[in-house]
Design an enzyme around this catalytic site. Structure first.
Site, mmCIF file in Angstrom:
data_model
loop_
_atom_site.group_PDB
_atom_site.id
_atom_site.type_symbol
_atom_site.label_atom_id
_atom_site.label_comp_id
_atom_site.label_asym_id
_atom_site.label_seq_id
_atom_site.Cartn_x
_atom_site.Cartn_y
_atom_site.Cartn_z
ATOM 1 C CG ASP A 86 3.129 29.212 45.608
ATOM 2 O OD1 ASP A 86 3.804 29.578 46.768
ATOM 3 O OD2 ASP A 86 3.359 29.298 44.776
ATOM 4 C CE1 TYR A 102 12.262 24.123 49.970
ATOM 5 C CE2 TYR A 102 11.697 26.396 50.870
ATOM 6 C CZ TYR A 102 12.200 25.580 49.906
ATOM 7 O OH TYR A 102 12.526 26.037 48.587
#
Length: 206
Positions: free
Chosen positions: A74, A67
């Site tokens: 989180d 990513y």
């Protein structure tokens, strides 16, 4: 040892097996007496969290991911809690991430359950009927409450199952217990993120 997961609508605390949820309004007035190890996705608290008794764990998480650098702490914390599978954090937003052999493969974000409900309410007061936790997703709904619940829940379930295949599904977050009952291969763990935070503290000797 006090842990805190600060989100957009609540701040969740964990201390020696005991969990507590504080509204964001309450957290604004919160002054710790002991060190608080935290992760935070709420930009409104950057100044407050620079206090001497707040310890940011974000820099200590290590994740192998495909990513972009935009991946929030989180989602990083939730993904670091598992080795393989799909991890869902159902809070103000619903984050869904895939982990394969300790590599974060990517994921997606949906509105939280509350946001779905608010959207229906904004369309018409007739649709302000809440959700039915006992709705049967295998049957076409025959009333408005079930119809809304079916639409909300299935919009999450079908998307997750599309990428999950036979992978195990781990669910956490404020609406995690509600969502978990609609998956056949799911484990609900309300303290999943806190376990991840504790692992970082232990492994880094903090």
């Amino acid at each position: 040892m006090i842990l805190c997961d600060i989100g957009n609508s609540t701040a969740k605390f964990y201390n020696n097996g005991i969990s507590k949820v504080m509204s964001i309004k309450e957290f604004q007035k919160f002054e710790p007496k002991d060190t608080v190890y935290f992760i935070n996705v709420n930009p409104n608290f950057k100044r407050k969290l620079k206090g001497t008794l707040f310890f940011d764990l974000a820099p200590y998480f290590e994740i192998n991911t495909l990513y972009s650098k935009e991946l929030g702490v989180d989602r990083i914390a939730a993904s670091c809690a598992i080795n393989d599978g799909i991890v869902i954090d159902a809070g103000s937003a619903i984050t869904v991430d895939m982990v394969n052999k300790n590599i974060h493969m990517g994921g997606f974000i949906l509105p939280g359950i509350t946001k779905y409900v608010e959207a229906y309410k904004s369309i018409s007061s007739v649709l302000d009927v809440g959700l039915n936790s006992q709705v049967n997703l295998d049957k076409i709904p025959l009333n408005t409450r079930d119809a809304i619940t079916y639409g909300v829940v299935n919009s999450v379930v079908l998307l997750v199952e599309n990428i999950a295949k036979n992978r195990k599904i781990y669910i956490t977050g404020g609406d995690g217990q509600f969502l978990s009952q609609f998956f056949k291969n799911a484990v609900y763990d309300k303290n999943l993120v806190f376990r991840s935070m504790l692992n970082v503290i232990k492994s880094k000797g903090l």
